[in-house]
Scaffold this active site. Sequence first.
Site: not given
Ligand code: SIN
Length: 535
Positions: A113, A229, A275, A338, A373
């Site tokens: 990620e 998000h 993010r 988010h 975060r």
């Molecule tokens: C996501 O699945 O993108 C959210 C996971 C997160 O907020 O850490």
Amino acid sequence: MNSSYDFLVVGAGIAGLRAVCELGRHGSVLCLAKQALTESNTQYAQGGIAVALAADDSPALHLADTIAAGAGLVNDAAARILCDEGPRRVRELMDWGVQFDRDERGELAFTREGAHCRSRVLHADGDSTGREMARALYAYAARMPNVTFAAHGFCRNLLVQDGRVVGVELLLEDGSVQKITARAVLLATGGMGMVFANTTNPDTATGDGPALAARAGAELEDMEFVQFHPTALYLKNAPRFLISEAVRGEGAYLLNAKGERFMPDAHPMAELAPRDVVARAIHRQVMASGTTDAAVYLDVRHLDAAHLRARFPRIAETCRKYGIELGRDLIPIRPAAHYAMGGIRTDLDGRTTLPGLYAAGEAACTGLHGANRLASNSLLEGLVYGARAAQAMAADNAPVALTDAANPTRKSTDAAIATVVCEGVTGKHNGLEAVTALRQQAREVMESRVGMERSSSGLSEAIRRLEEIHRQLPAMDTHAAAEARNIVECGLAIARSALARQESRGSHWRSDYPATDDAHFRRHSLLKADKIRLA
Ligand code: SIN
């Protein structure tokens, strides 16, 4: 339900449930969920849980990524605990029955990620990680004879006696009020996404914990840092459903209205940048487009459709409901509120600034996320810090005897006032309509003035409007009215903290102070009542 327990846990998401599993070995526990036990932010957590368990990974690498994502404000000690204790807590969870997805060789399957230097995100049932973890934790806790779960138990206020939190005041569905005492109270109420008009969070995320704690006199920390998000589904008449970051981890691109990728120009990690960087780049595209359409799309058309459907069954099903077929169609997205990096200030063991009161998970702020975060660190935070807070609570031996001096932090009005006339909102109508209208106004104010782009004039205007809305809220003993008040109070805390931070950092973007100012603001903001200090 009794009127006294050793421990009270408010919230049944991952932090609350993990704490209950610990506390059940030390005394009687009441765990309260304000809706059904299965309704929490955790249940909607898709992407997974970041943990250094892969052969090529280490807690030190995980820590370095967490610190880098946090834009200069991470509390290193708190982040180190997360990364060091995480592997043990996740293994323990697997022993308790959590089934993470595995590859064809039967090994744990790790996803990549944004802003992670390794593939380290575990997932379950594809994109239902939180639900699987909550299932196993609940099953474990429910077998403990000392533990009682209560659904639809709404905590309206904390009880404070001689400066110590000694219990909670419950608002029952029939409007009656019940006081419950405990040696120690844990607020694990989850997030506050509902403070904004557009959010990936469920209805339950109304910032109850920070609002309760602040009313009782506890300090809040870093409330200005709200993560948007990057990729929430953006369709008229559809909820802002989360399209997991893991979809970009599988290779999805972001395209602007002209069909061009824009992230490679914005950051060396392109679509897998931190993010806050991705969300802001999307926001700029949206602003430049001047359209009410999404203006930005997630493109998965070059990826294997069958693999996507198997890997993300919940996302595929939701997209199909709105006529979007994974692998065939572009997915319209925009950023949405988010996750709150800030919350109730705690030490490394969940202690708040009020004796007897503890907090863990998203409602708390240890400073471990800094100003932004790292993806998938929140489920791990709930596990690690839920357990730590519970251990500290178990060692907290203050006896509790409720006296008449134990005051809820707001005088209760007569129970079950069915209708309240509220003038100055939309004329005379019943209280529920007024509450609904005022709550929506507050959420719109937050979205437009305290959202992704902030300025001194917008924030001052938001504070003025929110104070006005707060004054207009009818004094009703209903869950809806209490939640609306929590939303407005959290909104005010976010706006006041954002006004005080005259710089841009991580998720906090000020158009009038676009630079990061380490000399003055590499510090945490602490809010008590409406007074802010930096430390
Ligand atoms: C996501 O699945 O993108 C959210 C996971 C997160 O907020 O850490």
